[in-house]
Design a protein around this motif. Structure first.
Motif, PDB file in Angstrom:
ATOM      1  N   VAL A  24       0.861  -1.178   0.000  1.00  0.00           N
ATOM      2  CA  VAL A  24       0.000   0.000   0.000  1.00  0.00           C
ATOM      3  C   VAL A  24       0.896   1.226   0.000  1.00  0.00           C
ATOM      4  O   VAL A  24       1.718   1.423   0.880  1.00  0.00           O
ATOM      5  CB  VAL A  24      -0.917   0.006   1.239  1.00  0.00           C
ATOM      6  N   VAL A  29      -3.301   5.813   1.187  1.00  0.00           N
ATOM      7  CA  VAL A  29      -3.776   5.772   2.565  1.00  0.00           C
ATOM      8  C   VAL A  29      -4.814   6.865   2.800  1.00  0.00           C
ATOM      9  O   VAL A  29      -4.615   8.024   2.438  1.00  0.00           O
ATOM     10  CB  VAL A  29      -2.589   5.931   3.548  1.00  0.00           C
ATOM     11  N   GLU A  36      -9.379   3.598   6.898  1.00  0.00           N
ATOM     12  CA  GLU A  36      -8.159   2.953   6.399  1.00  0.00           C
ATOM     13  C   GLU A  36      -8.049   1.529   6.929  1.00  0.00           C
ATOM     14  O   GLU A  36      -7.691   0.620   6.190  1.00  0.00           O
ATOM     15  CB  GLU A  36      -6.924   3.775   6.788  1.00  0.00           C
ATOM     16  N   ARG A  40      -7.974  -1.841   4.756  1.00  0.00           N
ATOM     17  CA  ARG A  40      -6.913  -2.846   4.904  1.00  0.00           C
ATOM     18  C   ARG A  40      -7.504  -4.230   5.154  1.00  0.00           C
ATOM     19  O   ARG A  40      -7.059  -5.218   4.595  1.00  0.00           O
ATOM     20  CB  ARG A  40      -5.972  -2.486   6.057  1.00  0.00           C
ATOM     21  N   ASP A  57      -3.598  -6.399  -0.816  1.00  0.00           N
ATOM     22  CA  ASP A  57      -2.903  -5.615   0.202  1.00  0.00           C
ATOM     23  C   ASP A  57      -1.401  -5.874   0.156  1.00  0.00           C
ATOM     24  O   ASP A  57      -0.616  -5.010   0.521  1.00  0.00           O
ATOM     25  CB  ASP A  57      -3.459  -5.971   1.588  1.00  0.00           C
ATOM     26  N   ARG A  72     -11.160   1.718  -1.410  1.00  0.00           N
ATOM     27  CA  ARG A  72     -11.160   2.964  -0.642  1.00  0.00           C
ATOM     28  C   ARG A  72     -12.222   3.934  -1.164  1.00  0.00           C
ATOM     29  O   ARG A  72     -12.895   4.609  -0.375  1.00  0.00           O
ATOM     30  CB  ARG A  72      -9.773   3.590  -0.657  1.00  0.00           C
TER      31      ARG A  72
END
Length: 156
Positions: A24, A29, A36, A40, A57, A72
C-alpha cells in the motif's frame, strides 16, 4: 567468520520480509484511520488477479493498486464492507475473493475433496475385501523335466 555471515544473512532476510507487506503506497492511505483499517481488512481478503494467490494488500501489481483504490473509493462513498465487496465481486467475479463463498455452484468445489476421499476409501475397502475372500490359487508343481533341469542348474 561463518557465524557473522549467517547472522548478516538472517538480518537481511528479516529486513526484506516486511517490504512485501508494504504494497500500500502512501498516496493510497485514507486520512480517516477507521476507514483505512476497514480498507486494509477488506484488501486482505481480495485476491490480486495478476499475482494469483496473493492479496491485493500485499501485491505491488498495478491491478492490485487499482483494486485497493476502488475499495477505498467505495468506503469513502459510504458503502458498508459487504457492499464494497459485493461491488468488486460483481465487477471482477467471485475469483477475486481469496476465500470463496460456499453457495451456488461452489458447494461442489468445497465438497469435491471429501467426496473423492470417501469414494477412494470405499474402493480401497472393496478391493481389500475381495482380495481377502478370493480363493487361493493352487500351486503348480514342477514337471519331471523341469525338476531335472532345475537340479542341473543348481548343481553347476
Amino acid at each position: 567468520m561463518i557465524r557473522l555471515r549467517v547472522l548478516c544473512a538472517a538480518l537481511l532476510a528479516c529486513l526484506l520480509i516486511p517490504l512485501t507487506a508494504m504494497a500500500v503506497e502512501p498516496d493510497e492511505v485514507l486520512d480517516d484511520p477507521v476507514l483505512e483499517q476497514r480498507a486494509r481488512d477488506l484488501s486482505q481478503g481480495l485476491r490480486c488477479l495478476v499475482c494469483r494467490n496473493e492479496s491485493i494488500d500485499e501485491s505491488n501489481a498495478d491491478l492490485a493498486r487499482d483494486l485497493r483504490l476502488l475499495v477505498r473509493e467505495r468506503l469513502v462513498a459510504g458503502d458498508t464492507n459487504d457492499e464494497a465487496i459485493e461491488f468488486i465481486v460483481d465487477r471482477y467475479g467471485e475469483y477475486v475473493l481469496l476465500k470463496p463463498t460456499v453457495t451456488g455452484a461452489n458447494w461442489l468445489l468445497w465438497a469435491a475433496g471429501p467426496i473423492m476421499l470417501l469414494i477412494a476409501a470405499g474402493v480401497g475397502m472393496l478391493y481389500l475385501r475381495g482380495r481377502s475372500q478370493a480363493a487361493p490359487t493352487p500351486e503348480e508343481k514342477l514337471s519331471d523335466s523341469e525338476q531335472a533341469r532345475l537340479k542341473e542348474i543348481l548343481d553347476d
